[in-house]
Design an enzyme around this catalytic site. Sequence first.
Site, short mmCIF file in Angstrom:
data_model
loop_
_atom_site.label_atom_id
_atom_site.label_comp_id
_atom_site.label_asym_id
_atom_site.label_seq_id
_atom_site.Cartn_x
_atom_site.Cartn_y
_atom_site.Cartn_z
N ASP A 38 -4.53 14.68 9.22
CA ASP A 38 -4.55 14.34 7.79
C ASP A 38 -5.90 13.75 7.40
O ASP A 38 -5.97 12.76 6.68
CB ASP A 38 -3.42 13.36 7.45
CG ASP A 38 -3.19 13.22 5.95
OD1 ASP A 38 -3.68 14.09 5.20
OD2 ASP A 38 -2.54 12.25 5.53
N GLU A 85 7.06 -0.04 5.91
CA GLU A 85 6.14 -0.19 4.79
C GLU A 85 4.76 -0.58 5.30
O GLU A 85 4.61 -1.06 6.43
CB GLU A 85 6.65 -1.27 3.81
CG GLU A 85 7.99 -0.94 3.19
CD GLU A 85 8.54 -2.07 2.32
OE1 GLU A 85 7.98 -3.19 2.42
OE2 GLU A 85 9.49 -1.83 1.56
N LEU A 99 0.82 -1.21 0.00
CA LEU A 99 0.00 0.00 0.00
C LEU A 99 0.85 1.26 0.00
O LEU A 99 0.46 2.27 -0.56
CB LEU A 99 -0.93 0.01 1.22
CG LEU A 99 -2.03 -1.05 1.25
CD1 LEU A 99 -2.81 -0.95 2.54
CD2 LEU A 99 -2.95 -0.90 0.05
N GLY A 121 7.36 4.33 4.05
CA GLY A 121 7.98 5.51 4.66
C GLY A 121 9.47 5.28 4.77
O GLY A 121 10.03 4.34 4.19
N GLN A 122 10.12 6.14 5.55
CA GLN A 122 11.58 6.06 5.63
C GLN A 122 12.05 4.78 6.29
O GLN A 122 13.06 4.21 5.93
CB GLN A 122 12.11 7.26 6.40
CG GLN A 122 13.63 7.32 6.46
CD GLN A 122 14.14 8.55 7.17
OE1 GLN A 122 13.36 9.34 7.68
NE2 GLN A 122 15.44 8.72 7.21
N PHE A 123 11.28 4.30 7.31
CA PHE A 123 11.74 3.16 8.08
C PHE A 123 10.79 1.97 8.01
O PHE A 123 10.96 1.01 8.76
CB PHE A 123 11.93 3.56 9.55
CG PHE A 123 12.98 4.60 9.75
CD1 PHE A 123 14.32 4.30 9.58
CD2 PHE A 123 12.63 5.88 10.11
CE1 PHE A 123 15.29 5.26 9.76
CE2 PHE A 123 13.60 6.85 10.30
CZ PHE A 123 14.93 6.54 10.13
#
Length: 826
Positions: free
Chosen positions: A683, A547, A540, A543-545
Site C-alpha cells: 500500500d 483503532e 487517526l 479497523g474491525q478490531f
Amino acid sequence: AEFFSYFWKSVCRSPLGMSRGQILDEDISASSQWSDSTAAKYGRLDCEEGDGAWCPEIAGEPENMNEFLQIDLRSLHFITLVGTQGRHAGGIGNEFAQTYKIKYSRDGSRWISWRNRQGKEVIEGNRNAYDIVLKDLEPPIIARFVRFMPVIDHSMNVCMRVELYGCEWLDGLVSYNSPLGQQMTLNGHHIYLNDSVYDGAMGYSMTEGLGQLTDGMCGLDDFTHSHVYNVWPGYDYVGWTNESFLSGYVEIMFEFDRTRNFTTMKVHCNNMFSRRVKTFQKVVCYFRSELDWEATPISFSPVMDDVNPSARFVTVSLYNHMASAIKCQYYFSDIWMMFSEITFQSDTAMYNTTLAPPKTGPPIRDDPTHKVDDSNTRILIGCLVAIIFILVVIIVIILWRQVWQKMLEKVSRRMLDDELTASLSIQSETFTYNNNNSPSSVSSEQESNSTYERIFPLGPDYQEPSRLVRKLPEFSQTSEDTGDVQEGVPHYAEADIVNLQGVTGGNTYAVPALTMDLLSGKDVAVEEFPRKLLTFKEKLGEGQFGEVHLCEAEGMQDFMDEDFSFDVIENQTVLVAVKMLRADANKNARNDFLKEIKIMSRLKGPNIIRLLAVCMSSDPLCMITEYMENGDLNQFLSRHEPEGMIALLSNAPTVSYSNLHHMASQIASGMKYLSSLNFVHRDLATRNCLVGKNYTIKIADFGMSRNLYSGDYYRIQGRAVLPIRWMSWESILLGKFTTSSDVWAFGVTLWEMLTFCKEQPYSQLSDEQVIENTGEFFRDQRRQIYLPQPPMCPDPVYKLMLSCWNRNTKERPSFQEIHQTLLDLD
C-alpha cells in the site's frame, strides 16, 4: 471506511448454482412447460439435459406476459449479473429468448419488476441458441426469488437456460422506510436527490423496499456528479433539507430478515460543506426485538469536519444490540444531509427466532433454532453438534489434501488447455495473493506469503463461458509472455480472500513464510511503556478490531534503542501513533496483533516508521510507533505549491523541486530497505509517507484505516479495501503482491508528488475503468492508459515512472536501481 466501492463488478459475481447443480431441481419452477423433457429443472445454463432447456407451454401475448422460470435461492442474495442461453440440444434446437424481463421477491408474496437506472424493464437476450449472454443488473437486486420472463413476439418459439451471479446478502436487510428524497436548486439548476431505484411503495414516504442506500454504489465527493452516465445531477445520493423537518432529524427504519446481533452501522455521507452539506451531527437509534421497541436508545455524535470536503463513511457502534428492526434518527448539522449507502454488520441471533414462511410460494427452509426448555438437553445437543462438526472437518481436510495434490500435478497443463476467463470471486471480508505451499528461496521477487493466505487452482468447474461480455484478459499467453509467473503455481485462480488490513485498520506488511519462520523464534525486544504517560490528541483511523490514535508521549527518549533517538529537547513531549487492539477482539485478532508487533520490531531502517514501545501488561494491547510532526505527505503537498508565479500570486507556501527529489529519494531508500528483508508493503502511496523536519520522510501504514482516504480504496459492502489506483495489473488480476508490484506503486507515488497531490491517479477514469485498464496491460496490445507526465516532471524522471509500470515485472527496476537513479539525477 473499510470495504472497496460496494459490490465491485468483478466481485460478488459468483455463479449461484444453476449450471453446477447447487440449486436443487425442487427449487426451480415455472408457469408452464411444453413437455416433461422441457420442464423447469432443465433451464440450467450450459447444460444439455432433457431436451436442452425450459420451454413454456404456450406463447403469451407480449403485453400480457405470464410465462416465467422461477428460482428459489432459499435465502436473500445480492444479485449483480444474469446469464441466459437458448435451447441448442447438440444442434437440434434453435429456440431462444431475444428479450426478457426479470421480477424478484424477498418474501415470495410481493413481486417487483426490475428496471435499469434509466427505468427500462426489457433486457436484451440471445441472438442464437448456443452463445451465453451475460447482463449486468444495474442496479443490482436483493432477493430470494427470481423470475425470468421471456418477451414473446410470435415470430419464434422461446426456450431458456439461465444462471444468476452474486453472493449471499449478509446484511439481512429486507427493507428501509424513509422520507422521500428532495430537490435542491443550485445556481439555477435542479439537483434531484430522490431514491430513484427504490423498489417499495412511494407516497409521502418510502416504505417496504430497498433502493440506492443498498445498491452497492457510493457517491462521489461532489454530489452534482455521478458514477453512472446519462443520469441527472445528484443521482448517487438521497438527500433532505432541514427546512422540511421541524424535529431537526430524518428518521429511517430498517427491517431485517430475523433477530440479529448488531455490531456496527456504516453510513456513507456527503460532506461538501461549501454547498451547506455535512455529515449528520448526531444519530439516535432505537431497537426492536420481538414486537416491542426498547425504551433506551443509543446515541452517537461523529467528529465534524470543516476541512476535508470528501465524502466518507461514518461508523456507528451498535454495541451488540439484539433486534429485528432498527429506527435511527439522523440530526442535521447544516442545511442539507445526503446519504448514498448504509450497511450493517451483524450475526444471526442464536435464540428462539423463527422466520415466518411467505404468504404464498414454497416454505422457507432456513434453519430456525427452536426453543428447548431443558438445559441438559441443550448441552447434549450442543456436544453432539460439535462432535459431528469436528468429524466433518477432518473428513473434508483429508479429501481436500488428496484433491489438492492431484490438482497441483495437472494445473500447469490445464492453464494452457483452453481460453479461461478471470473470475475474481470475492465473497469474504478479505483479499488474497498467491501462496505456494512448498518453501521457496528468499529473493526480492519472492511472492508474499502468510499463514492465513490461501489460493486454489481454477478447475474446469470454475470456468466461465468462453463468450463473456466485458471479459477479463484471455489466457493464451505462455509463462514467458506474462513475465515472472512462477511455474506450477496457479496464478490465475478463483481465490479465497485474505485481508489486506491489520487488526487496527492499517496495512500489514506481507512477510515471506521463510522470513516469518526465522522471526518466530525470537523474542520481541520492545519495552513496556506506562499508559499514563500517553495523552490522546486525535483518532487517526480504525479497523474491525482496533483503532489508531495520535498521542503525545512523555519521556519517550528513555525507551529508545542505542541506534535511535528523537531530535527533541529532553523532557519534551513527542507525537506518537498508538495502535490499540480492542479488548473484545477475538483470539485470531490478538495473534495477528502480536505478529504485527514482532514484524515491526525488526524494522530499523532510517526511512521506516519505528516501533518505539508497547503496552502489553493489560488490555487493551497497544503498540507505539513514531509519528512525524508534519503529518502525511499527501496532506503536506496538497497544502503547498511548486515554486513559481502561481505561488507568488497566491502567497502559498512552496516546496522546491530539489526538496521533492530529496523526499522521493528517501522513499526509494526506505523501500530498498524493506525489499532487502523480502517485505512487501502492498500500500505504498503518499498517504502512507510521513513528513518530519527538513523534509525527512518515513514510510508508514496508516492510510487504509483513515476516513480521510476512503476514496482511495475500492470497496465492497464495507468489508475489505484495495488501493486499485496504485496497484499493478498482476496484483489486481492475479492476486500477486511482490517487490515488483511495490515498484509499480512507487511510480504512482512519484507521480502524486510531482502533481503536488492535487488529483487522484487516473482521476478521469471510474474505478471500473481502472480495473478494465489492467486488462489492457495484460493483453499488451498498446491500448493501456498510462498516467500522464506532470507539468513540472523532467523527462528522465517520467522515464523512470514508465519503467516502474513496465508490463513485464522482470523488466521493472529494483528499488536499489531506483534509489541510485534518483541520486544520479540529483
